[in-house]
Design a protein around this motif. Structure first.
Motif, PDB file in Angstrom:
ATOM      1  N   LYS A  22      51.306  43.114  44.708  1.00 60.01           N
ATOM      2  CA  LYS A  22      50.038  42.677  45.294  1.00 60.01           C
ATOM      3  C   LYS A  22      49.976  41.156  45.363  1.00 60.01           C
ATOM      4  CE  LYS A  22      45.051  42.997  45.088  1.00 60.01           C
ATOM      5  NZ  LYS A  22      43.853  43.559  44.452  1.00 60.01           N
ATOM      6  N   ARG A  23      50.472  40.485  44.318  1.00 59.74           N
ATOM      7  CA  ARG A  23      50.488  39.027  44.337  1.00 59.74           C
ATOM      8  C   ARG A  23      51.322  38.510  45.511  1.00 59.74           C
ATOM      9  NH1 ARG A  23      48.510  36.814  39.616  1.00 59.74           N
ATOM     10  NH2 ARG A  23      48.241  38.282  37.903  1.00 59.74           N
ATOM     11  N   GLN A  24      52.453  39.151  45.730  1.00 60.26           N
ATOM     12  CA  GLN A  24      53.323  38.736  46.830  1.00 60.26           C
ATOM     13  C   GLN A  24      52.660  38.999  48.185  1.00 60.26           C
ATOM     14  OE1 GLN A  24      57.118  40.681  46.844  1.00 60.26           O
ATOM     15  NE2 GLN A  24      57.962  39.368  48.436  1.00 60.26           N
ATOM     16  N   ASP A  25      52.006  40.164  48.321  1.00 63.87           N
ATOM     17  CA  ASP A  25      51.331  40.490  49.581  1.00 63.87           C
ATOM     18  C   ASP A  25      50.186  39.519  49.857  1.00 63.87           C
ATOM     19  OD1 ASP A  25      53.057  42.594  49.875  1.00 63.87           O
ATOM     20  OD2 ASP A  25      51.664  44.107  49.111  1.00 63.87           O
ATOM     21  N   GLU A  26      49.399  39.209  48.827  1.00 68.15           N
ATOM     22  CA  GLU A  26      48.285  38.284  49.011  1.00 68.15           C
ATOM     23  C   GLU A  26      48.790  36.869  49.297  1.00 68.15           C
ATOM     24  OE1 GLU A  26      45.004  39.081  49.103  1.00 68.15           O
ATOM     25  OE2 GLU A  26      45.736  41.133  49.059  1.00 68.15           O
ATOM     26  N   ARG A  27      49.906  36.494  48.686  1.00 66.55           N
ATOM     27  CA  ARG A  27      50.471  35.170  48.942  1.00 66.55           C
ATOM     28  C   ARG A  27      50.906  35.050  50.396  1.00 66.55           C
ATOM     29  NH1 ARG A  27      52.683  30.862  46.198  1.00 66.55           N
ATOM     30  NH2 ARG A  27      54.431  29.835  47.241  1.00 66.55           N
ATOM     31  N   LYS A  29      49.493  36.366  52.809  1.00 73.38           N
ATOM     32  CA  LYS A  29      48.265  36.189  53.585  1.00 73.38           C
ATOM     33  C   LYS A  29      47.652  34.807  53.375  1.00 73.38           C
ATOM     34  CE  LYS A  29      47.116  41.110  53.250  1.00 73.38           C
ATOM     35  NZ  LYS A  29      46.126  42.086  52.722  1.00 73.38           N
ATOM     36  N   GLY A  30      48.246  34.009  52.474  1.00 76.59           N
ATOM     37  CA  GLY A  30      47.710  32.674  52.213  1.00 76.59           C
ATOM     38  C   GLY A  30      46.683  32.629  51.103  1.00 76.59           C
ATOM     39  N   LYS A  31      46.497  33.747  50.380  1.00 79.64           N
ATOM     40  CA  LYS A  31      45.511  33.789  49.296  1.00 79.64           C
ATOM     41  C   LYS A  31      46.191  33.396  47.992  1.00 79.64           C
ATOM     42  CE  LYS A  31      42.702  37.390  51.475  1.00 79.64           C
ATOM     43  NZ  LYS A  31      42.112  38.739  51.332  1.00 79.64           N
ATOM     44  N   SER A 123      50.945  32.274  58.811  1.00 82.60           N
ATOM     45  CA  SER A 123      50.054  32.166  59.966  1.00 82.60           C
ATOM     46  C   SER A 123      48.928  33.189  59.907  1.00 82.60           C
ATOM     47  CB  SER A 123      50.864  32.367  61.260  1.00 82.60           C
ATOM     48  OG  SER A 123      51.480  33.649  61.267  1.00 82.60           O
ATOM     49  N   GLU A 124      48.807  33.888  58.782  1.00 85.21           N
ATOM     50  CA  GLU A 124      47.779  34.935  58.658  1.00 85.21           C
ATOM     51  C   GLU A 124      46.371  34.351  58.794  1.00 85.21           C
ATOM     52  OE1 GLU A 124      47.937  38.211  58.322  1.00 85.21           O
ATOM     53  OE2 GLU A 124      50.116  38.245  58.486  1.00 85.21           O
ATOM     54  N   SER A 125      46.154  33.164  58.228  1.00 83.88           N
ATOM     55  CA  SER A 125      44.814  32.579  58.274  1.00 83.88           C
ATOM     56  C   SER A 125      44.405  32.152  59.678  1.00 83.88           C
ATOM     57  CB  SER A 125      44.749  31.365  57.330  1.00 83.88           C
ATOM     58  OG  SER A 125      45.727  30.413  57.683  1.00 83.88           O
ATOM     59  N   GLN A 217      39.528  27.884  39.449  1.00 84.54           N
ATOM     60  CA  GLN A 217      40.118  28.565  40.607  1.00 84.54           C
ATOM     61  C   GLN A 217      41.127  29.619  40.165  1.00 84.54           C
ATOM     62  OE1 GLN A 217      39.037  28.297  43.592  1.00 84.54           O
ATOM     63  NE2 GLN A 217      37.761  26.470  43.392  1.00 84.54           N
ATOM     64  N   ARG A 218      41.922  29.292  39.127  1.00 84.57           N
ATOM     65  CA  ARG A 218      42.866  30.273  38.597  1.00 84.57           C
ATOM     66  C   ARG A 218      42.142  31.478  38.029  1.00 84.57           C
ATOM     67  NH1 ARG A 218      48.031  30.658  39.754  1.00 84.57           N
ATOM     68  NH2 ARG A 218      48.249  31.791  37.802  1.00 84.57           N
ATOM     69  N   TYR A 219      41.073  31.218  37.276  1.00 84.43           N
ATOM     70  CA  TYR A 219      40.292  32.315  36.692  1.00 84.43           C
ATOM     71  C   TYR A 219      39.668  33.180  37.782  1.00 84.43           C
ATOM     72  CZ  TYR A 219      36.134  34.575  34.783  1.00 84.43           C
ATOM     73  OH  TYR A 219      35.164  35.486  34.471  1.00 84.43           O
ATOM     74  N   ASP A 220      39.060  32.532  38.785  1.00 85.17           N
ATOM     75  CA  ASP A 220      38.421  33.276  39.859  1.00 85.17           C
ATOM     76  C   ASP A 220      39.455  34.056  40.680  1.00 85.17           C
ATOM     77  OD1 ASP A 220      35.895  33.761  41.417  1.00 85.17           O
ATOM     78  OD2 ASP A 220      37.103  32.864  43.009  1.00 85.17           O
ATOM     79  N   TYR A 221      40.614  33.451  40.884  1.00 83.82           N
ATOM     80  CA  TYR A 221      41.686  34.123  41.628  1.00 83.82           C
ATOM     81  C   TYR A 221      42.160  35.373  40.898  1.00 83.82           C
ATOM     82  CZ  TYR A 221      46.342  34.859  43.620  1.00 83.82           C
ATOM     83  OH  TYR A 221      47.466  35.415  44.182  1.00 83.82           O
ATOM     84  N   GLU A 222      42.399  35.245  39.594  1.00 86.28           N
ATOM     85  CA  GLU A 222      42.839  36.394  38.806  1.00 86.28           C
ATOM     86  C   GLU A 222      41.775  37.486  38.788  1.00 86.28           C
ATOM     87  OE1 GLU A 222      45.720  36.993  37.558  1.00 86.28           O
ATOM     88  OE2 GLU A 222      46.604  35.063  38.089  1.00 86.28           O
ATOM     89  N   LYS A 223      40.507  37.076  38.758  1.00 83.98           N
ATOM     90  CA  LYS A 223      39.418  38.058  38.767  1.00 83.98           C
ATOM     91  C   LYS A 223      39.384  38.826  40.078  1.00 83.98           C
ATOM     92  CE  LYS A 223      34.411  38.419  38.092  1.00 83.98           C
ATOM     93  NZ  LYS A 223      33.164  37.659  37.848  1.00 83.98           N
ATOM     94  N   GLN A 224      39.548  38.117  41.195  1.00 86.15           N
ATOM     95  CA  GLN A 224      39.543  38.780  42.495  1.00 86.15           C
ATOM     96  C   GLN A 224      40.784  39.646  42.705  1.00 86.15           C
ATOM     97  OE1 GLN A 224      38.943  35.984  45.664  1.00 86.15           O
ATOM     98  NE2 GLN A 224      36.977  35.272  44.885  1.00 86.15           N
TER      99      GLN A 224
END
Length: 361
Positions: A22-27, A29-31, A123-125, A217-224
């Motif tokens: 999931k981390r790789q897929d979201e990355r 996408k630019g997240k 280029s996803e964004s 931002q790291r905390y919020d990212y991990e939460k999402q």
């Protein structure tokens, strides 16, 4: 019923850390977890340093450009060619003066991103997404907890940097009061010095706040990025395949393999049995192999099926319990038997050939 609903609720609750996939897929996408304050701080720091280093060069170039304009260009005839030439020369000179700042700013922006997220190009964004113009989703983003946190962070940065700026001005208040007695050159130099001190102090304050912003931002990212147990199960199914579908595929493969094996039984020279539990179909063809090889083998129900086909095609069946058990355990379908069985199998085949010879007479 209530227990089942509770279990479904807890199964859907996002309590698990994100998986590497999931981390790789979201990355892609630019997240990613990134603090814009770090980018801004590093960019401003680099620009101030380059202004401090090349400030003299830029001042001399700008003075020379203005001097040339008011001393030479102002006396030229105003024509289309002269105006074009003047603007072209002025643009080139300004570009030369700004080039160090622009290059360093570009490099600083790249370094700031590399420090936080490494190399990432996506280029996803840029793709069109109707959710971005959805007014309902827009209101949710505006009045969300995240938006409130960002607002409070902005007030904190403005207040903190404003306080530092005021402290710098307060520190130089006496010198400012005496500027009326100084020359214009000294006044400009003084304000340039104060601007650099104020800028560097503000940038360091911004970088200090950026450390906390990055942690948030790291905390919020991990939460999402959290996943539910059901999400992890679904991801595993997508990667490995649905266990039910995989079992059906394996069952279909076994059935096809069984049909192919049973189709080879009529080609066998002999069936060695145990007499009810095991059945091994052997074939000796010196054009295909240097030793007898196994066409089919099976236990219990499969063994009975092999023997039925053998009877239907008049294949000789020889009962040899030790040999049948050993061949079933060690010999593989389509492979020749090992040397330890040569003697025993040779005796069986000799017996079969004698029977066939007598039957032929």
């Amino acid at each position: 019923m209530q227990l089942k609903l509770d279990l479904q609720f807890f199964a859907g609750e996002k309590t698990e850390k994100a998986t590497p996939k999931k981390r790789q897929d979201e990355r892609k996408k630019g997240k990613v977890a990134k603090s814009q304050d770090i980018n801004t701080g590093i960019l401003l720091l680099a620009v101030f340093i380059i202004l401090f280093v090349f400030g003299g060069y830029m001042k001399d170039g700008l003075v020379a450009l203005i001097t040339e304009f008011f001393s030479e260009a102002i006396h030229q005839d105003v024509t289309q060619q002269s105006v074009r030439k003047m603007l072209t020369n002025a643009s080139l000179e300004v570009a030369k003066l700004l080039a160090p700042v622009l290059i360093i700013a570009f490099v600083a922006g790249l370094v700031a991103n590399l420090i936080q997220i490494g190399f990432l190009f996506t280029s996803e964004s840029l793709k069109f997404d109707l959710k971005r113009i959805d007014p309902i989703q827009g209101f949710k983003r505006i009045f969300s907890i995240r938006a409130l946190v960002e607002l409070l962070k902005s007030f904190l940065k403005i207040g903190f940097i404003g306080a530092i700026t005021f402290m710098v001005i307060w520190h130089y208040k006496d010198q400012m009061m005496m500027l009326a007695f100084k020359t214009p050159e000294d006044t400009v130099a003084f304000f340039g010095h104060v601007t650099i001190v104020m800028g560097l102090a503000s940038i360091l304050a911004l970088l200090f706040l950026a450390i906390f912003d990055y942690a948030y931002q790291r905390y919020d990212y991990e939460k999402q990025m959290r996943m539910s147990k059901q999400d992890i199960k679904d991801e595993y199914k997508n990667i490995e395949g649905d266990p039910l579908i995989k079992s059906k595929i394996k069952e279909r493969q076994r059935q096809m393999s069984m049909r192919r094996m049973m189709a080879d039984v009529p080609k066998a020279d002999v069936i060695i049995t145990n007499p009810t539990h095991f059945a091994i179909a052997l074939k000796y063809d010196e054009t295909k192999a240097s030793a007898p090889f196994v066409l089919a083998k099976g236990a219990d129900h499969v063994a009975m099926k092999i023997k039925e086909i053998a009877r239907a095609h008049d294949i000789v069946m020889v009962e040899n319990r030790p040999l049948a058990r050993s061949l079933y355990a060690q010999a593989e379908i389509g492979q020749v038997i090992s040397e330890q069985f040569y003697q025993s199998v040779a005796e069986v085949l000799a017996y079969v050939y004698r029977l066939e010879k007598k039957a032929g007479q």
